[in-house]
Design a protein around this motif. Structure first.
Motif, PDB file in Angstrom:
ATOM      1  N   LEU A   1       6.189  -9.614  13.974  1.00 58.01           N
ATOM      2  CA  LEU A   1       6.550 -10.969  13.529  1.00 58.01           C
ATOM      3  C   LEU A   1       7.975 -11.290  13.978  1.00 58.01           C
ATOM      4  CD1 LEU A   1       5.103 -10.796   9.895  1.00 58.01           C
ATOM      5  CD2 LEU A   1       4.344 -12.381  11.657  1.00 58.01           C
TER       6      LEU A   1
ATOM      7  N   SER B   1      -1.135  -1.376   7.794  1.00 58.03           N
ATOM      8  CA  SER B   1      -0.530  -0.982   6.514  1.00 58.03           C
ATOM      9  C   SER B   1      -1.453  -1.142   5.315  1.00 58.03           C
ATOM     10  CB  SER B   1       0.738  -1.795   6.261  1.00 58.03           C
ATOM     11  OG  SER B   1       1.762  -1.374   7.112  1.00 58.03           O
ATOM     12  N   LYS B   2      -1.963  -2.360   5.122  1.00 55.91           N
ATOM     13  CA  LYS B   2      -2.696  -2.637   3.883  1.00 55.91           C
ATOM     14  C   LYS B   2      -4.166  -2.263   4.056  1.00 55.91           C
ATOM     15  CE  LYS B   2       1.206  -4.876   3.133  1.00 55.91           C
ATOM     16  NZ  LYS B   2       2.226  -4.888   2.140  1.00 55.91           N
TER      17      LYS B   2
ATOM     18  N   SER C   1      -1.807  -5.688  10.892  1.00 56.40           N
ATOM     19  CA  SER C   1      -1.135  -4.442  10.526  1.00 56.40           C
ATOM     20  C   SER C   1      -2.147  -3.407  10.059  1.00 56.40           C
ATOM     21  CB  SER C   1      -0.164  -4.766   9.387  1.00 56.40           C
ATOM     22  OG  SER C   1       0.334  -3.587   8.823  1.00 56.40           O
TER      23      SER C   1
ATOM     24  N   ASN D   1       0.220 -13.622   0.821  1.00 58.41           N
ATOM     25  CA  ASN D   1       1.122 -12.945  -0.088  1.00 58.41           C
ATOM     26  C   ASN D   1       2.222 -13.967  -0.401  1.00 58.41           C
ATOM     27  OD1 ASN D   1       3.004 -11.360  -1.338  1.00 58.41           O
ATOM     28  ND2 ASN D   1       3.444 -10.052   0.399  1.00 58.41           N
TER      29      ASN D   1
ATOM     30  N   GLY E   1       5.164  -1.542  12.496  1.00 62.73           N
ATOM     31  CA  GLY E   1       4.753  -2.443  11.415  1.00 62.73           C
ATOM     32  C   GLY E   1       4.523  -3.847  11.935  1.00 62.73           C
ATOM     33  N   GLY E   2       3.677  -4.580  11.181  1.00 61.04           N
ATOM     34  CA  GLY E   2       3.467  -5.985  11.515  1.00 61.04           C
ATOM     35  C   GLY E   2       4.788  -6.736  11.458  1.00 61.04           C
ATOM     36  N   LYS E   3       5.655  -6.301  10.560  1.00 62.54           N
ATOM     37  CA  LYS E   3       6.946  -6.947  10.379  1.00 62.54           C
ATOM     38  C   LYS E   3       7.736  -6.979  11.684  1.00 62.54           C
ATOM     39  CE  LYS E   3       9.219  -6.769   6.076  1.00 62.54           C
ATOM     40  NZ  LYS E   3       9.827  -5.950   5.036  1.00 62.54           N
TER      41      LYS E   3
ATOM     42  N   TRP F   1       5.503 -15.740   2.130  1.00 68.66           N
ATOM     43  CA  TRP F   1       5.969 -14.348   2.136  1.00 68.66           C
ATOM     44  C   TRP F   1       7.458 -14.339   2.496  1.00 68.66           C
ATOM     45  CZ3 TRP F   1       6.357 -10.676   6.601  1.00 68.66           C
ATOM     46  CH2 TRP F   1       6.694  -9.379   6.157  1.00 68.66           C
TER      47      TRP F   1
ATOM     48  N   ASP G   1      -0.687 -14.719  10.432  1.00 68.76           N
ATOM     49  CA  ASP G   1      -0.515 -13.364   9.885  1.00 68.76           C
ATOM     50  C   ASP G   1      -1.711 -13.041   8.991  1.00 68.76           C
ATOM     51  OD1 ASP G   1       0.093 -11.198   8.238  1.00 68.76           O
ATOM     52  OD2 ASP G   1       2.183 -11.753   7.978  1.00 68.76           O
TER      53      ASP G   1
ATOM     54  N   ARG H   1       3.959   2.910   9.597  1.00 68.40           N
ATOM     55  CA  ARG H   1       4.634   1.813  10.299  1.00 68.40           C
ATOM     56  C   ARG H   1       3.942   1.461  11.609  1.00 68.40           C
ATOM     57  NH1 ARG H   1       5.219  -0.601   7.724  1.00 68.40           N
ATOM     58  NH2 ARG H   1       6.905  -1.928   8.446  1.00 68.40           N
TER      59      ARG H   1
ATOM     60  N   THR I   1      -2.532  -9.940   7.740  1.00 71.85           N
ATOM     61  CA  THR I   1      -2.318  -8.588   7.234  1.00 71.85           C
ATOM     62  C   THR I   1      -3.322  -8.171   6.146  1.00 71.85           C
ATOM     63  OG1 THR I   1       0.014  -8.624   7.828  1.00 71.85           O
ATOM     64  CG2 THR I   1      -0.582  -7.217   5.969  1.00 71.85           C
ATOM     65  N   TYR I   2      -3.771  -9.149   5.333  1.00 71.39           N
ATOM     66  CA  TYR I   2      -4.690  -8.821   4.213  1.00 71.39           C
ATOM     67  C   TYR I   2      -6.133  -9.215   4.524  1.00 71.39           C
ATOM     68  CZ  TYR I   2      -0.313  -8.225   1.709  1.00 71.39           C
ATOM     69  OH  TYR I   2       0.933  -7.802   1.317  1.00 71.39           O
TER      70      TYR I   2
ATOM     71  N   ASN J   1      -0.114 -17.546   6.748  1.00 69.97           N
ATOM     72  CA  ASN J   1      -0.449 -16.200   6.291  1.00 69.97           C
ATOM     73  C   ASN J   1      -1.685 -16.323   5.396  1.00 69.97           C
ATOM     74  OD1 ASN J   1       0.937 -14.166   3.663  1.00 69.97           O
ATOM     75  ND2 ASN J   1      -0.382 -13.517   5.302  1.00 69.97           N
TER      76      ASN J   1
HETATM   77  C1  LIG Z   1       2.193 -11.186   4.572  1.00 72.23           C
HETATM   78  C2  LIG Z   1       2.712  -9.919   5.132  1.00 72.23           C
HETATM   79  N1  LIG Z   1       2.884  -9.823   6.466  1.00 72.23           N
HETATM   80  C3  LIG Z   1       3.360  -8.718   7.028  1.00 72.23           C
HETATM   81  C4  LIG Z   1       3.702  -7.616   6.270  1.00 72.23           C
HETATM   82  C5  LIG Z   1       4.264  -6.435   6.989  1.00 72.23           C
HETATM   83  O1  LIG Z   1       3.615  -5.273   6.835  1.00 72.23           O
HETATM   84  P1  LIG Z   1       3.954  -4.013   7.745  1.00 72.23           P
HETATM   85  O2  LIG Z   1       5.294  -4.218   8.366  1.00 72.23           O
HETATM   86  O3  LIG Z   1       3.922  -2.862   6.813  1.00 72.23           O
HETATM   87  O4  LIG Z   1       2.884  -3.969   8.780  1.00 72.23           O
HETATM   88  C6  LIG Z   1       3.565  -7.669   4.878  1.00 72.23           C
HETATM   89  C7  LIG Z   1       3.986  -6.541   4.036  1.00 72.23           C
HETATM   90  O5  LIG Z   1       4.232  -6.654   2.865  1.00 72.23           O
HETATM   91  C8  LIG Z   1       3.047  -8.842   4.295  1.00 72.23           C
HETATM   92  O6  LIG Z   1       2.864  -8.952   2.976  1.00 72.23           O
END
Ligand SMILES: Cc1ncc(COP(=O)(O)O)c(C=O)c1O
Length: 403
Positions: free
Chosen positions: A113, A246-247, A244, A184, A108-110, A134, A212, A255, A214-215, A180
Protein backbone atom coordinates in the motif's frame (compact mmCIF):
# COMPACT_ATOMS: atom_id res chain seq x y z
CA UNK A 1 30.60 35.92 30.46
CA UNK A 2 32.11 32.63 29.42
CA UNK A 3 30.39 29.81 27.63
CA UNK A 4 29.46 28.08 30.86
CA UNK A 5 26.16 26.72 29.56
CA UNK A 6 26.72 23.58 27.54
CA UNK A 7 24.29 23.54 24.66
CA UNK A 8 22.72 20.15 24.09
CA UNK A 9 22.47 19.31 20.42
CA UNK A 10 18.88 19.37 19.19
CA UNK A 11 17.27 16.49 17.36
CA UNK A 12 15.89 17.89 14.16
CA UNK A 13 13.02 15.68 13.07
CA UNK A 14 11.62 16.28 9.62
CA UNK A 15 8.26 17.92 9.07
CA UNK A 16 7.31 14.73 7.21
CA UNK A 17 7.56 12.57 10.32
CA UNK A 18 6.31 15.22 12.72
CA UNK A 19 3.05 15.40 10.79
CA UNK A 20 2.60 11.66 11.02
CA UNK A 21 0.46 10.13 13.78
CA UNK A 22 1.65 7.01 15.56
CA UNK A 23 -0.84 4.27 14.75
CA UNK A 24 -3.52 4.76 17.46
CA UNK A 25 -4.37 1.07 17.43
CA UNK A 26 -0.77 0.35 18.44
CA UNK A 27 -0.90 3.00 21.17
CA UNK A 28 -3.93 1.31 22.80
CA UNK A 29 -2.38 -2.11 22.39
CA UNK A 30 0.80 -0.90 24.07
CA UNK A 31 -1.18 0.23 27.14
CA UNK A 32 -2.90 -3.16 27.32
CA UNK A 33 0.45 -4.96 27.00
CA UNK A 34 1.95 -2.78 29.76
CA UNK A 35 -0.90 -3.61 32.15
CA UNK A 36 -0.68 -7.31 31.31
CA UNK A 37 3.05 -7.22 32.06
CA UNK A 38 2.18 -5.79 35.50
CA UNK A 39 0.10 -8.90 36.12
CA UNK A 40 -3.31 -7.32 35.38
CA UNK A 41 -5.79 -9.66 33.68
CA UNK A 42 -6.73 -7.58 30.63
CA UNK A 43 -9.29 -8.87 28.11
CA UNK A 44 -7.75 -7.54 24.95
CA UNK A 45 -10.37 -6.93 22.27
CA UNK A 46 -8.00 -4.59 20.45
CA UNK A 47 -5.85 -6.63 18.11
CA UNK A 48 -6.48 -6.94 14.42
CA UNK A 49 -4.71 -10.26 14.43
CA UNK A 50 -6.08 -13.82 14.15
CA UNK A 51 -5.77 -15.74 17.41
CA UNK A 52 -5.18 -18.96 15.44
CA UNK A 53 -1.74 -20.41 14.78
CA UNK A 54 -0.34 -20.37 11.26
CA UNK A 55 -1.39 -23.67 9.57
CA UNK A 56 1.07 -26.49 10.29
CA UNK A 57 1.78 -27.20 6.61
CA UNK A 58 2.68 -23.54 6.09
CA UNK A 59 5.07 -23.56 9.06
CA UNK A 60 6.60 -26.78 7.72
CA UNK A 61 7.24 -25.11 4.35
CA UNK A 62 9.02 -22.26 6.15
CA UNK A 63 11.19 -24.72 8.07
CA UNK A 64 11.92 -26.64 4.88
CA UNK A 65 13.04 -23.43 3.21
CA UNK A 66 15.57 -22.89 6.00
CA UNK A 67 16.80 -26.50 5.89
CA UNK A 68 17.23 -26.31 2.14
CA UNK A 69 19.25 -23.11 2.38
CA UNK A 70 16.57 -20.96 0.76
CA UNK A 71 17.73 -18.15 3.01
CA UNK A 72 19.17 -15.54 0.66
CA UNK A 73 17.94 -12.49 -1.25
CA UNK A 74 15.32 -13.22 -3.90
CA UNK A 75 14.17 -11.16 -6.87
CA UNK A 76 13.15 -7.74 -5.59
CA UNK A 77 9.44 -8.11 -6.33
CA UNK A 78 9.33 -11.68 -5.00
CA UNK A 79 10.20 -15.04 -6.55
CA UNK A 80 8.83 -15.80 -9.98
CA UNK A 81 7.17 -18.91 -8.51
CA UNK A 82 5.24 -16.88 -5.94
CA UNK A 83 4.24 -14.15 -8.39
CA UNK A 84 3.12 -16.80 -10.90
CA UNK A 85 1.04 -18.50 -8.23
CA UNK A 86 -0.58 -15.23 -7.16
CA UNK A 87 -1.35 -14.21 -10.75
CA UNK A 88 -2.76 -17.69 -11.50
CA UNK A 89 -5.00 -17.49 -8.47
CA UNK A 90 -6.60 -14.23 -9.64
CA UNK A 91 -6.88 -15.56 -13.19
CA UNK A 92 -8.59 -18.70 -11.97
CA UNK A 93 -11.06 -16.77 -9.81
CA UNK A 94 -11.80 -13.80 -12.05
CA UNK A 95 -10.79 -14.79 -15.58
CA UNK A 96 -8.17 -12.03 -15.65
CA UNK A 97 -4.94 -12.37 -17.60
CA UNK A 98 -2.44 -11.27 -14.97
CA UNK A 99 1.18 -12.36 -15.32
CA UNK A 100 4.12 -12.29 -12.90
CA UNK A 101 4.99 -8.78 -14.15
CA UNK A 102 1.66 -7.57 -12.75
CA UNK A 103 2.49 -8.75 -9.23
CA UNK A 104 4.74 -7.49 -6.46
CA UNK A 105 5.16 -9.28 -3.13
CA UNK A 106 6.47 -7.36 -0.15
CA UNK A 107 6.82 -7.19 3.60
CA UNK A 108 3.09 -7.19 4.37
CA UNK A 109 0.19 -5.67 2.50
CA UNK A 110 1.09 -2.49 4.35
CA UNK A 111 4.35 -2.16 2.48
CA UNK A 112 2.66 -2.57 -0.89
CA UNK A 113 0.00 0.00 0.00
CA UNK A 114 2.84 2.33 0.91
CA UNK A 115 4.85 1.60 -2.25
CA UNK A 116 1.88 2.08 -4.54
CA UNK A 117 0.82 5.26 -2.72
CA UNK A 118 4.34 6.68 -3.12
CA UNK A 119 4.30 5.67 -6.77
CA UNK A 120 0.89 7.18 -7.62
CA UNK A 121 0.28 10.13 -5.28
CA UNK A 122 1.96 13.47 -5.90
CA UNK A 123 1.97 16.69 -3.92
CA UNK A 124 -1.44 18.35 -4.12
CA UNK A 125 -3.30 15.21 -5.21
CA UNK A 126 -6.53 14.46 -3.42
CA UNK A 127 -7.26 10.86 -2.55
CA UNK A 128 -10.78 9.89 -1.53
CA UNK A 129 -11.10 7.49 1.39
CA UNK A 130 -14.49 6.31 2.66
CA UNK A 131 -14.85 6.99 6.38
CA UNK A 132 -14.62 5.25 8.87
CA UNK A 133 -11.29 4.14 7.42
CA UNK A 134 -8.31 1.98 8.28
CA UNK A 135 -5.77 4.11 10.16
CA UNK A 136 -2.82 3.85 7.78
CA UNK A 137 -4.52 5.09 4.58
CA UNK A 138 -4.59 8.82 5.41
CA UNK A 139 -1.11 8.85 6.91
CA UNK A 140 0.35 7.07 3.90
CA UNK A 141 -1.34 9.53 1.53
CA UNK A 142 -0.08 12.47 3.57
CA UNK A 143 3.41 11.04 3.71
CA UNK A 144 3.39 10.98 -0.08
CA UNK A 145 2.44 14.69 -0.13
CA UNK A 146 -1.21 14.12 -1.00
CA UNK A 147 -4.36 15.16 0.81
CA UNK A 148 -6.77 12.52 2.13
CA UNK A 149 -10.37 13.51 1.48
CA UNK A 150 -12.86 11.57 3.53
CA UNK A 151 -16.16 10.35 2.14
CA UNK A 152 -18.45 9.69 5.11
CA UNK A 153 -20.45 6.48 4.76
CA UNK A 154 -23.94 6.04 6.17
CA UNK A 155 -24.29 4.14 9.48
CA UNK A 156 -27.90 3.43 8.45
CA UNK A 157 -26.47 1.55 5.46
CA UNK A 158 -24.07 -0.28 7.83
CA UNK A 159 -21.24 1.96 6.54
CA UNK A 160 -21.19 0.34 3.08
CA UNK A 161 -19.47 2.80 0.73
CA UNK A 162 -21.50 3.92 -2.29
CA UNK A 163 -20.62 5.67 -5.52
CA UNK A 164 -22.65 8.69 -4.38
CA UNK A 165 -20.48 8.96 -1.21
CA UNK A 166 -17.36 9.13 -3.37
CA UNK A 167 -18.73 11.46 -6.02
CA UNK A 168 -19.99 13.89 -3.37
CA UNK A 169 -16.45 14.82 -2.28
CA UNK A 170 -14.67 14.68 -5.65
CA UNK A 171 -12.88 17.73 -7.05
CA UNK A 172 -10.63 18.40 -10.04
CA UNK A 173 -7.70 17.39 -7.89
CA UNK A 174 -9.07 13.89 -7.17
CA UNK A 175 -6.36 11.54 -8.28
CA UNK A 176 -7.43 8.29 -6.67
CA UNK A 177 -9.83 6.39 -4.42
CA UNK A 178 -8.94 3.86 -1.75
CA UNK A 179 -11.57 1.23 -0.96
CA UNK A 180 -11.12 -1.39 1.75
CA UNK A 181 -13.67 -4.21 1.63
CA UNK A 182 -14.45 -5.95 3.92
CA UNK A 183 -13.61 -2.86 5.93
CA UNK A 184 -11.48 -2.48 8.99
CA UNK A 185 -13.01 -1.16 11.33
CA UNK A 186 -16.69 -1.38 10.27
CA UNK A 187 -16.79 -4.82 8.64
CA UNK A 188 -18.75 -3.27 5.75
CA UNK A 189 -18.62 -5.08 2.41
CA UNK A 190 -19.12 -2.90 -0.65
CA UNK A 191 -21.93 -3.88 -3.03
CA UNK A 192 -20.90 -5.07 -6.50
CA UNK A 193 -22.93 -2.42 -8.31
CA UNK A 194 -21.41 0.42 -6.30
CA UNK A 195 -17.87 -0.85 -6.72
CA UNK A 196 -18.32 -1.27 -10.45
CA UNK A 197 -19.58 2.31 -10.77
CA UNK A 198 -16.62 3.58 -8.75
CA UNK A 199 -14.22 1.65 -11.01
CA UNK A 200 -15.82 3.07 -14.17
CA UNK A 201 -15.87 6.56 -12.73
CA UNK A 202 -12.18 6.37 -11.70
CA UNK A 203 -11.27 5.12 -15.18
CA UNK A 204 -13.21 7.94 -16.86
CA UNK A 205 -11.20 10.58 -15.02
CA UNK A 206 -7.82 8.80 -15.00
CA UNK A 207 -7.88 8.30 -11.25
CA UNK A 208 -6.61 5.10 -9.71
CA UNK A 209 -8.66 2.77 -7.55
CA UNK A 210 -6.65 1.10 -4.82
CA UNK A 211 -8.65 -1.84 -3.57
CA UNK A 212 -7.56 -3.42 -0.28
CA UNK A 213 -9.12 -6.86 0.18
CA UNK A 214 -7.06 -8.01 3.14
CA UNK A 215 -10.18 -9.55 4.80
CA UNK A 216 -11.63 -11.06 1.61
CA UNK A 217 -12.36 -14.50 3.05
CA UNK A 218 -14.17 -13.28 6.13
CA UNK A 219 -17.71 -12.52 4.98
CA UNK A 220 -20.88 -13.83 6.65
CA UNK A 221 -24.62 -14.26 6.37
CA UNK A 222 -24.48 -14.95 2.65
CA UNK A 223 -22.75 -11.61 1.87
CA UNK A 224 -20.50 -11.83 -1.17
CA UNK A 225 -17.03 -10.39 -1.39
CA UNK A 226 -16.51 -8.62 -4.71
CA UNK A 227 -12.97 -7.88 -5.78
CA UNK A 228 -12.23 -4.88 -7.99
CA UNK A 229 -9.55 -7.05 -9.61
CA UNK A 230 -12.30 -8.90 -11.47
CA UNK A 231 -12.52 -5.86 -13.79
CA UNK A 232 -8.76 -5.62 -14.24
CA UNK A 233 -8.80 -6.65 -17.90
CA UNK A 234 -11.23 -3.82 -18.71
CA UNK A 235 -9.38 -1.17 -16.68
CA UNK A 236 -5.73 -2.20 -16.28
CA UNK A 237 -4.55 1.42 -15.90
CA UNK A 238 -7.04 2.07 -13.11
CA UNK A 239 -7.16 -0.86 -10.75
CA UNK A 240 -4.60 -1.72 -8.09
CA UNK A 241 -5.45 -4.72 -5.90
CA UNK A 242 -3.72 -5.10 -2.55
CA UNK A 243 -3.93 -8.23 -0.46
CA UNK A 244 -2.10 -10.05 2.30
CA UNK A 245 -1.36 -13.47 3.73
CA UNK A 246 -1.68 -11.99 7.25
CA UNK A 247 -5.35 -12.39 8.11
CA UNK A 248 -6.49 -15.08 5.66
CA UNK A 249 -3.82 -17.58 6.67
CA UNK A 250 -3.06 -16.30 10.18
CA UNK A 251 0.42 -15.28 9.02
CA UNK A 252 0.75 -11.78 10.50
CA UNK A 253 4.29 -12.30 11.74
CA UNK A 254 5.58 -13.66 8.44
CA UNK A 255 5.06 -10.22 6.89
CA UNK A 256 3.95 -11.19 3.41
CA UNK A 257 1.55 -9.14 1.31
CA UNK A 258 1.20 -8.29 -2.36
CA UNK A 259 -0.23 -5.96 -4.96
CA UNK A 260 -1.45 -6.55 -8.51
CA UNK A 261 -1.58 -3.74 -11.04
CA UNK A 262 -0.49 -2.55 -14.46
CA UNK A 263 3.11 -3.55 -14.97
CA UNK A 264 4.24 0.11 -15.05
CA UNK A 265 2.76 0.60 -11.57
CA UNK A 266 4.41 -2.62 -10.38
CA UNK A 267 7.76 -1.54 -11.83
CA UNK A 268 7.45 1.81 -10.03
CA UNK A 269 6.50 0.14 -6.73
CA UNK A 270 9.40 -2.28 -7.23
CA UNK A 271 11.82 0.63 -7.65
CA UNK A 272 10.77 2.00 -4.27
CA UNK A 273 10.94 -1.44 -2.68
CA UNK A 274 14.42 -2.01 -4.12
CA UNK A 275 15.68 0.94 -2.09
CA UNK A 276 13.91 0.03 1.14
CA UNK A 277 13.49 -3.67 1.96
CA UNK A 278 14.82 -5.17 -1.33
CA UNK A 279 12.55 -8.20 -1.19
CA UNK A 280 10.21 -9.95 1.24
CA UNK A 281 11.76 -12.71 3.36
CA UNK A 282 12.65 -15.75 1.26
CA UNK A 283 11.35 -18.03 4.02
CA UNK A 284 8.00 -16.27 4.16
CA UNK A 285 7.69 -16.48 0.39
CA UNK A 286 8.18 -20.25 0.51
CA UNK A 287 5.56 -20.48 3.26
CA UNK A 288 3.14 -18.28 1.30
CA UNK A 289 3.50 -20.48 -1.75
CA UNK A 290 2.50 -23.48 0.35
CA UNK A 291 -0.51 -21.63 1.82
CA UNK A 292 -1.73 -20.63 -1.64
CA UNK A 293 -1.44 -24.24 -2.75
CA UNK A 294 -3.63 -25.79 -0.08
CA UNK A 295 -4.54 -23.79 3.00
CA UNK A 296 -8.27 -23.58 2.19
CA UNK A 297 -9.38 -26.15 4.76
CA UNK A 298 -7.72 -24.25 7.62
CA UNK A 299 -9.09 -20.94 6.36
CA UNK A 300 -12.58 -22.43 6.42
CA UNK A 301 -12.13 -23.59 10.02
CA UNK A 302 -11.06 -20.10 11.08
CA UNK A 303 -14.00 -18.58 9.20
CA UNK A 304 -16.41 -20.88 11.05
CA UNK A 305 -14.97 -19.84 14.40
CA UNK A 306 -15.22 -16.12 13.52
CA UNK A 307 -18.80 -16.58 12.37
CA UNK A 308 -19.80 -18.33 15.57
CA UNK A 309 -18.21 -15.58 17.70
CA UNK A 310 -19.82 -12.83 15.65
CA UNK A 311 -23.24 -14.42 15.94
CA UNK A 312 -22.86 -14.52 19.71
CA UNK A 313 -21.13 -11.16 20.14
CA UNK A 314 -23.44 -8.78 18.29
CA UNK A 315 -26.65 -9.58 20.20
CA UNK A 316 -24.63 -9.63 23.44
CA UNK A 317 -23.30 -6.11 22.77
CA UNK A 318 -26.74 -4.90 21.70
CA UNK A 319 -28.21 -6.19 24.95
CA UNK A 320 -26.07 -3.67 26.87
CA UNK A 321 -28.09 -0.51 27.43
CA UNK A 322 -27.02 2.35 25.19
CA UNK A 323 -24.79 0.33 22.84
CA UNK A 324 -25.92 -0.06 19.25
CA UNK A 325 -24.30 -2.32 16.74
CA UNK A 326 -25.24 -3.33 13.20
CA UNK A 327 -24.48 -6.77 11.77
CA UNK A 328 -21.44 -6.04 9.65
CA UNK A 329 -20.99 -8.32 6.65
CA UNK A 330 -17.32 -9.09 7.08
CA UNK A 331 -13.85 -8.90 8.68
CA UNK A 332 -13.50 -9.77 12.38
CA UNK A 333 -14.52 -6.48 13.93
CA UNK A 334 -17.70 -4.87 15.17
CA UNK A 335 -18.09 -1.12 15.45
CA UNK A 336 -20.78 -0.36 18.02
CA UNK A 337 -22.05 3.15 18.66
CA UNK A 338 -21.24 4.22 22.20
CA UNK A 339 -22.14 7.90 22.28
CA UNK A 340 -25.05 7.33 24.71
CA UNK A 341 -22.34 7.25 27.41
CA UNK A 342 -20.75 10.58 26.52
CA UNK A 343 -21.19 13.16 29.27
CA UNK A 344 -21.31 10.55 32.03
CA UNK A 345 -18.63 10.02 34.69
CA UNK A 346 -15.82 11.80 32.85
CA UNK A 347 -16.47 9.96 29.57
CA UNK A 348 -16.52 12.58 26.82
CA UNK A 349 -15.63 10.76 23.63
CA UNK A 350 -14.48 7.41 22.24
CA UNK A 351 -10.96 7.84 23.66
CA UNK A 352 -12.11 8.58 27.22
CA UNK A 353 -14.61 5.72 26.95
CA UNK A 354 -11.85 3.32 25.86
CA UNK A 355 -9.67 4.60 28.74
CA UNK A 356 -12.57 4.07 31.15
CA UNK A 357 -13.11 0.50 29.93
CA UNK A 358 -9.43 -0.27 30.30
CA UNK A 359 -9.17 1.26 33.79
CA UNK A 360 -12.51 0.11 35.15
CA UNK A 361 -13.22 -3.14 33.29
CA UNK A 362 -9.72 -4.14 32.22
CA UNK A 363 -10.98 -4.52 28.68
CA UNK A 364 -9.09 -3.03 25.75
CA UNK A 365 -11.07 -1.70 22.78
CA UNK A 366 -9.96 0.81 20.15
CA UNK A 367 -11.52 4.29 20.16
CA UNK A 368 -13.45 5.02 16.97
CA UNK A 369 -11.76 8.43 16.67
CA UNK A 370 -8.71 6.53 15.42
CA UNK A 371 -10.78 5.48 12.40
CA UNK A 372 -12.54 8.78 11.86
CA UNK A 373 -15.70 8.19 13.91
CA UNK A 374 -15.77 9.41 17.47
CA UNK A 375 -19.21 7.93 18.21
CA UNK A 376 -17.96 4.34 18.05
CA UNK A 377 -15.38 1.89 19.34
CA UNK A 378 -13.86 -1.05 17.52
CA UNK A 379 -14.10 -4.47 19.11
CA UNK A 380 -12.16 -7.33 17.57
CA UNK A 381 -13.50 -10.86 17.83
CA UNK A 382 -10.22 -12.42 16.81
CA UNK A 383 -10.05 -13.82 20.31
CA UNK A 384 -11.49 -16.93 21.96
CA UNK A 385 -15.18 -17.24 22.76
CA UNK A 386 -14.30 -17.59 26.43
CA UNK A 387 -12.39 -14.27 26.51
CA UNK A 388 -15.10 -12.57 24.45
CA UNK A 389 -17.74 -13.63 26.97
CA UNK A 390 -15.61 -12.41 29.85
CA UNK A 391 -14.97 -9.12 28.03
CA UNK A 392 -18.64 -8.44 27.33
CA UNK A 393 -19.56 -9.24 30.92
CA UNK A 394 -16.98 -6.76 32.16
CA UNK A 395 -18.03 -4.06 29.67
CA UNK A 396 -21.64 -4.50 30.79
CA UNK A 397 -20.85 -4.04 34.48
CA UNK A 398 -18.48 -1.11 33.93
CA UNK A 399 -21.01 0.75 31.79
CA UNK A 400 -23.80 0.02 34.27
CA UNK A 401 -21.86 2.17 36.78
CA UNK A 402 -22.18 5.13 34.41
CA UNK A 403 -25.95 4.90 34.10
C1 LIG B 1 -7.35 -2.95 6.04
C2 LIG B 1 -5.97 -3.45 6.22
N1 LIG B 1 -5.12 -3.40 5.18
C3 LIG B 1 -3.87 -3.83 5.28
C4 LIG B 1 -3.38 -4.34 6.46
C5 LIG B 1 -1.95 -4.76 6.49
O1 LIG B 1 -1.70 -6.03 6.83
P1 LIG B 1 -0.25 -6.66 6.64
O2 LIG B 1 0.74 -5.56 6.51
O3 LIG B 1 -0.04 -7.48 7.86
O4 LIG B 1 -0.32 -7.47 5.39
C6 LIG B 1 -4.21 -4.40 7.59
C7 LIG B 1 -3.70 -4.87 8.88
O5 LIG B 1 -4.23 -4.61 9.93
C8 LIG B 1 -5.54 -3.95 7.46
O6 LIG B 1 -6.40 -4.00 8.49
Amino acid sequence: MGMDVVMKPRIRLTRRVSEMQISPTLAMMNRAIELTAQGVDVVDLGPGEPDFPTPTSVCAAGKRAIDQGFTKYTSGNGTKALRDALAARYNRRYGTSLAAENVIAGTGGKQELFNVTLALVDKGDEIIIPSPYWVSFPDQVQFAGGTPVFAPTDPQNDFRPTFADIEAVATERTRGVIINSPCNPTGAVIAEKELHRIVEWCASREAFLMFDETYEFFVYDGAKHVSAVRWFNDYPETIVGVNSMSKTFAMTGWRLGYAVAHRDVITAAGKIQSHSTSNPSSISQAAALEALGGGEEEVRRMWEAYRERRDWLIPAINSIDGLRCAYPDGAFYIFPEVKAYFGRGGVRDSQTLANYLLDEARVAVIPGAAFGSDDHVRISYATSMERLKEGVLRIGSALAKLR
